[in-house]
Design a protein around this motif. Structure first.
Motif: not given
Length: 335
Positions: A38-63
């Motif tokens: 939980f909390r500081e022990d999660t990977v999420s707590s390491v993240a910088a947290g900026i809203f800046r998606p990149a092209s390597t983030f992909k769902g099953p379709s562009k839509e």
């Protein structure tokens, strides 16, 4: 409430807690969050947290990918507009992305029609930082500091009757009789829980420095050269992208490289006090998995594999996953 559905959420990182938060707002179900960390022990707590998606983030379709990103942006904006936003660690700021190579290297087509302000940089803006910067994009965005968002969300969940259990789930079979529906938000843990070898660790390392004067984010030519302010005056400097690396040990050579790149980009940082370093393993999957599956007799909705964009896109994927799960309960479908 005795006949209310029993829903389990495995994982207490930004994805798991956001799924639980959306669930408790949209159902009368009995919700339980189960996680090993939980909390500081999660990977999420390491993240910088900026809203800046990149092209390597992909769902099953562009839509669907676009919907996840847009829904996430509006979710964070809704919190930002409330008095609770400082407690949640969410604030708005500007971001400068530079390149010595080309304008396209700085462009983000995923958000240029989404954020309130997005433009190509002027010559004056190119001269803000060090080096021979020739191209740049400037936009407004938000930061989600998980060191605040995770405990803030966990507290609200508890206050709204959600049960929180610290325990490692070894298999779906071990919890099958306890729940009518389970959301699998285990990130890299899904590699073992589901036997999903498509989810790969991408090692990250960052440094924290004291820089209360820093009010904007800066990115350099390299995708992993970034400087991101914090609501507490602590800036995140990065970073590292070690594909298929399970190494969670601090690397002094990578730290030196981070400082060299960031200092060259923004020279005043040389005077900032270094407070520490963090290492985490991003759970990357070529296509983020958000889909239902029947595991034995247990209905499971998977939501994992966000890579370095879990904080950015947690709400959009969580909303999508919750809608799938509630439809299963509504129709009493076994898939």
């Amino acid at each position: 409430m005795d006949n209310a559905p029993r829903i389990g959420v495995i994982g207490a990182g930004v994805v798991g807690l956001t799924v639980a938060d959306i669930l408790q707002k949209n159902t009368k179900a009995k919700i339980t969050v189960i996680a090993e960390t939980f909390r500081e022990d999660t990977v999420s707590s390491v993240a910088a947290g900026i809203f800046r998606p990149a092209s390597t983030f992909k769902g099953p379709s562009k839509e669907i990918t676009k919907k996840w990103i847009h829904d996430s942006w509006h979710y964070w904006q809704d919190i930002l507009r409330t008095p609770e936003s400082p407690k949640a660690g969410i604030f708005s700021f500007n971001c400068y992305v530079y390149s010595t190579k080309s304008y396209e290297a700085t462009r983000n087509r995923l958000i240029e029609d989404l954020v309130p302000y997005y433009k190509q940089m002027s010559d004056d803006e190119l001269n803000i930082v060090g080096g021979q910067q020739k191209y740049g994009s400037f936009f407004s965005t938000v930061k989600i500091g998980c060191d605040s968002y995770l405990p803030w969300t966990e507290k609200r969940l508890k206050n709204n009757g959600v049960k929180i259990i610290q325990e490692k789930v070894e298999s779906f079979a071990s919890i099958a009789k306890k729940f009518d529906l389970v959301f699998n938000c285990t990130g890299l843990g899904a590699r073992y829980l589901c036997g999903d070898e498509d989810v790969i660790p991408i090692r990250g390392q960052i440094a924290k420095v004291k820089a209360p004067w820093l009010k904007a984010a800066f990115y350099g030519d390299f995708a992993d050269t970034y400087i991101i302010p914090g609501i507490d005056g602590l800036a995140t400097l990065g970073g590292v992208r070690g594909y298929d690396s399970y190494n969670t040990e601090f690397n002094k050579h990578e730290a030196a490289a981070i400082f060299e790149r960031c200092y060259n980009l923004l020279p005043p940082l040389r005077k900032a006090e270094v407070l520490g370093h963090r290492v985490g393993l991003r759970p990357h999957r070529a296509v983020v998995r958000v889909e239902p599956e029947l595991v034995g007799d247990l209905r499971v909705v998977h939501c994992y594999g966000h890579g370095g964009y879990g904080v950015t896109t947690a709400p959009g994927t969580a909303l999508y996953a919750v809608n799938i799960g509630l439809d299963l309960l509504k129709t009493n479908s076994k898939l």
